[in-house]
Write an enzyme that holds these catalytic residues in place. Structure first.
Site, PDB file in Angstrom:
ATOM      1  N   ASN A   1      32.486  29.387  50.460  1.00  0.00           N
ATOM      2  CA  ASN A   1      33.201  30.631  50.189  1.00  0.00           C
ATOM      3  C   ASN A   1      32.906  31.031  48.743  1.00  0.00           C
ATOM      4  OD1 ASN A   1      35.453  32.474  49.415  1.00  0.00           O
ATOM      5  ND2 ASN A   1      35.991  32.126  51.562  1.00  0.00           N
ATOM      6  N   GLN A   2      32.619  32.288  48.527  1.00  0.00           N
ATOM      7  CA  GLN A   2      32.203  32.782  47.210  1.00  0.00           C
ATOM      8  C   GLN A   2      33.362  33.275  46.338  1.00  0.00           C
ATOM      9  OE1 GLN A   2      29.344  35.733  48.547  1.00  0.00           O
ATOM     10  NE2 GLN A   2      27.656  34.293  48.241  1.00  0.00           N
TER      11      GLN A   2
END
Length: 178
Positions: A45-46
């Site tokens: 997840n960024q």
């Protein structure tokens, strides 16, 4: 509670204080986040990279327990639009029986809150409600590893609008169609 079953799941506690000026709302924590008890715990997840760009501090280098106070120090809070739901897996499309969080106390808890960012289109469905309440809203491209329609740099360009005052009112941003 079994995350793999479709029993009722409860989200994470909000990360808020009186200094919050920007609130980022996701839809509901993914399985990895629920298992860890941490916002955006999936390693691909960024979110933490994107929000690091927004606050201009590398929060990814910090242990999770240190990230939250640093985020609050920058006036940024975290929560989700849903407080409970049934879901198998982590996809928003698998959410059943959603129950929204109670946002009625938000003004009292966060009197300086001006901007509400929605991490993805699912949470972005709540933007009109927040716009009607007088907040500046920005629907952001999802930080999820499932959302790869945009490069990290393209996503960051949009996420940086959280700290901008150039757009007032609702700003609904769609990923480019290519």
């Amino acid at each position: 509670m079994s995350i793999a079953s479709s029993s009722l799941l409860t989200g994470l506690a909000p990360v808020l204080d009186v200094g919050v000026r920007i609130l980022v709302l996701g839809s509901f924590p993914g399985a990895a986040s629920l298992a860890a008890g941490q916002y955006y715990a999936h390693p691909r997840n960024q979110f933490w990279r994107l929000i690091s760009g927004v606050v201009n501090e590398d929060l990814t280098a910090l242990p999770y327990a240190e990230r939250l106070p640093r985020l609050l120090a920058h006036g940024v809070g975290l929560w989700d639009v849903l407080g409970e739901c049934e879901r198998v897996g982590s996809l928003d499309s698998a959410i059943r029986k959603p129950a929204a969080n109670d946002f009625d106390r938000l003004r009292a808890l966060c009197p300086l809150l001006d901007t509400v960012g929605f991490n993805g289109q699912a949470s972005g469905k709540f933007a009109p409600q927040f716009t009607a309440a007088g907040y500046r809203t920005v629907v952001l491209p999802s930080s999820s590893p499932a959302h790869m329609a945009m490069s990290f740099e393209q996503k960051l360009d949009v996420w940086l609008r959280l700290r901008s005052d150039e757009h007032r009112g609702a700003t609904v941003l769609q990923p480019p169609l290519f």
